[in-house]
Design an enzyme around this catalytic site. Structure first.
Site, PDB file in Angstrom:
ATOM      1  N   HIS A   1       0.838  -1.193   0.000  1.00 52.45           N
ATOM      2  CA  HIS A   1       0.000   0.000   0.000  1.00 52.45           C
ATOM      3  C   HIS A   1       0.878   1.251   0.000  1.00 52.45           C
ATOM      4  O   HIS A   1       2.097   1.180   0.196  1.00 52.45           O
ATOM      5  CB  HIS A   1      -0.900   0.040   1.243  1.00 52.45           C
ATOM      6  CG  HIS A   1      -0.155   0.195   2.524  1.00 52.45           C
ATOM      7  ND1 HIS A   1       0.505  -0.861   3.127  1.00 52.45           N
ATOM      8  CD2 HIS A   1       0.067   1.273   3.313  1.00 52.45           C
ATOM      9  CE1 HIS A   1       1.081  -0.430   4.242  1.00 52.45           C
ATOM     10  NE2 HIS A   1       0.834   0.858   4.375  1.00 52.45           N
TER      11      HIS A   1
ATOM     12  N   ASP B   1       0.418   5.131   1.928  1.00 52.41           N
ATOM     13  CA  ASP B   1      -0.441   5.738   2.947  1.00 52.41           C
ATOM     14  C   ASP B   1      -1.298   6.871   2.374  1.00 52.41           C
ATOM     15  O   ASP B   1      -0.799   7.703   1.613  1.00 52.41           O
ATOM     16  CB  ASP B   1       0.409   6.324   4.079  1.00 52.41           C
ATOM     17  CG  ASP B   1       1.349   5.291   4.683  1.00 52.41           C
ATOM     18  OD1 ASP B   1       0.997   4.098   4.705  1.00 52.41           O
ATOM     19  OD2 ASP B   1       2.449   5.690   5.129  1.00 52.41           O
TER      20      ASP B   1
ATOM     21  N   HIS C   1       4.806   0.264   0.364  1.00 53.09           N
ATOM     22  CA  HIS C   1       5.477  -0.523   1.397  1.00 53.09           C
ATOM     23  C   HIS C   1       4.537  -1.600   1.917  1.00 53.09           C
ATOM     24  O   HIS C   1       3.318  -1.541   1.714  1.00 53.09           O
ATOM     25  CB  HIS C   1       6.012   0.356   2.530  1.00 53.09           C
ATOM     26  CG  HIS C   1       4.986   1.229   3.171  1.00 53.09           C
ATOM     27  ND1 HIS C   1       4.520   2.407   2.623  1.00 53.09           N
ATOM     28  CD2 HIS C   1       4.319   1.095   4.349  1.00 53.09           C
ATOM     29  CE1 HIS C   1       3.620   2.953   3.410  1.00 53.09           C
ATOM     30  NE2 HIS C   1       3.475   2.174   4.472  1.00 53.09           N
TER      31      HIS C   1
ATOM     32  N   ARG D   1       4.921   5.954  13.980  1.00 54.88           N
ATOM     33  CA  ARG D   1       4.842   6.537  12.631  1.00 54.88           C
ATOM     34  C   ARG D   1       4.316   7.959  12.672  1.00 54.88           C
ATOM     35  O   ARG D   1       3.316   8.231  13.329  1.00 54.88           O
ATOM     36  CB  ARG D   1       3.936   5.692  11.734  1.00 54.88           C
ATOM     37  CG  ARG D   1       4.089   6.063  10.263  1.00 54.88           C
ATOM     38  CD  ARG D   1       3.208   5.216   9.369  1.00 54.88           C
ATOM     39  NE  ARG D   1       1.966   5.903   9.094  1.00 54.88           N
ATOM     40  CZ  ARG D   1       0.962   5.371   8.393  1.00 54.88           C
ATOM     41  NH1 ARG D   1       1.048   4.141   7.933  1.00 54.88           N
ATOM     42  NH2 ARG D   1      -0.130   6.064   8.170  1.00 54.88           N
TER      43      ARG D   1
HETATM   44  C1  SIN Z   1       3.018   1.041   7.784  1.00 53.68           C
HETATM   45  O1  SIN Z   1       2.410   0.502   6.889  1.00 53.68           O
HETATM   46  O2  SIN Z   1       3.004   2.237   7.954  1.00 53.68           O
HETATM   47  C2  SIN Z   1       3.823   0.199   8.744  1.00 53.68           C
HETATM   48  C3  SIN Z   1       5.092  -0.315   8.180  1.00 53.68           C
HETATM   49  C4  SIN Z   1       5.829  -1.189   9.149  1.00 53.68           C
HETATM   50  O3  SIN Z   1       5.341  -1.389  10.265  1.00 53.68           O
HETATM   51  O4  SIN Z   1       6.884  -1.672   8.825  1.00 53.68           O
END
Ligand code: SIN
Length: 280
Positions: free
Chosen positions: A94, A96, A256, A271
């Site tokens: 995905h 964000d 990611h 995050r």
């Molecule tokens: C995310 O998708 O923001 C998380 C990525 C992660 O936890 O490595």
């Protein structure tokens, strides 16, 4: 400061302290971010306030509507999986916030607690995905717009992919009623990155649900072809987290995927997502 270009996507930066960046380092980081789409830093010692200060260098912070917030710092979204959890957050390809009218610019993820093994994150370059598309496919998507939505992920009738924890019955993700009020948005399938001037493929398997002006089946079929191409291993790098690791990614030019291969262990990441993608 040393910079190492990684296979697939990204650059690893060492010999720098993100708490005390000088002008030259700051400029080099901005350039690498625009060109590469994701930067990995090692050996950092950022407090929550330092994390916020670093993110604020790049834009305003988006306070996440769906993730649990850090108890003392609402700007920080908790991305956690506990020993008893089966599902993780971000467990599928995905980017964000593509479901927002003005999607997020990028995110800064800081490792706080890591499992003994597993829990890597994969990143994919959407610059490379676009560059390597066959010409016929480039022509097919030229000028088209895709439909992005959050309801099937964060809404009450959530149908999985991103995290299989149904929104509403998991302490980590909530606000399903708000997700259900969001209107779907459209964005060009191919964007021109405002910093690099390069073209990038801007659709993703989690949040892109169709193509404007195409019937559902044909739109989904075209998206599947784009997704299959974009997740090709040649555009992908798998990042192994260590204490002190930080990833700073550009949501406009990368995907990611947080791997969920560490059941029974705890992983806690902080995050911060930054507003202002400059696409609209
Ligand atoms: C995310 O998708 O923001 C998380 C990525 C992660 O936890 O490595």
């Amino acid at each position: 400061m040393q910079m190492k270009t990684l296979p697939g996507v990204g650059i690893e930066v060492s010999g720098v302290d993100l708490k005390h960046l000088n002008k030259t380092e700051d400029a080099a980081i901005r350039q690498a971010f625009a060109d590469q789409g994701v930067i990995f830093f090692r050996g950092q010692t950022l407090s929550e306030d330092d994390h916020i200060a670093f993110a604020e260098r790049f834009g305003e912070i988006n306070v996440n509507r769906f993730f649990a917030a850090h108890p003392a710092h609402p700007q920080i979204a908790m991305v956690a999986k506990d020993v008893e959890d089966r599902d993780n957050i971000g467990g599928g390809w995905h980017t964000d916030h593509s479901y927002d009218v003005e999607p997020a610019l990028g995110s800064v993820l800081v490792a706080r607690e890591l499992p003994d093994s597993g829990g890597d994150t994969r990143f994919a370059s959407m610059y490379r995905a676009y560059e390597t598309l066959p010409d016929a496919l480039k022509q097919e998507i030229d000028g088209k717009r895709a439909i992005h939505s959050a309801r099937h992920i964060f809404g009450k009738s959530q149908t999985s992919y991103y995290s299989t924890s149904a929104a509403g019955n998991d302490k980590r993700i909530g606000n399903a009623a708000v997700a259900d009020t969001l209107t779907d948005v459209t964005h060009p399938i191919v964007i021109t990155h405002p910093l690099s001037g390069k073209k990038a493929l801007y659709v993703n398997p989690a949040f892109t649900i169709g193509i404007e002006g195409m019937d559902e089946e044909a739109g989904k079929a075209l998206l599947q072809r784009l997704f299959a191409h974009a997740m090709n291993g040649d555009h992908v790098y798998q990042f192994k987290w260590e204490p002190g690791s930080i990833a700073f990614w550009d949501n406009r030019s990368t995907w990611h995927w947080a791997l969920n291969d560490y059941h029974g262990q705890r992983r806690v990441m902080h995050r911060i997502t930054i507003e202002g993608c400059g696409l609209n």
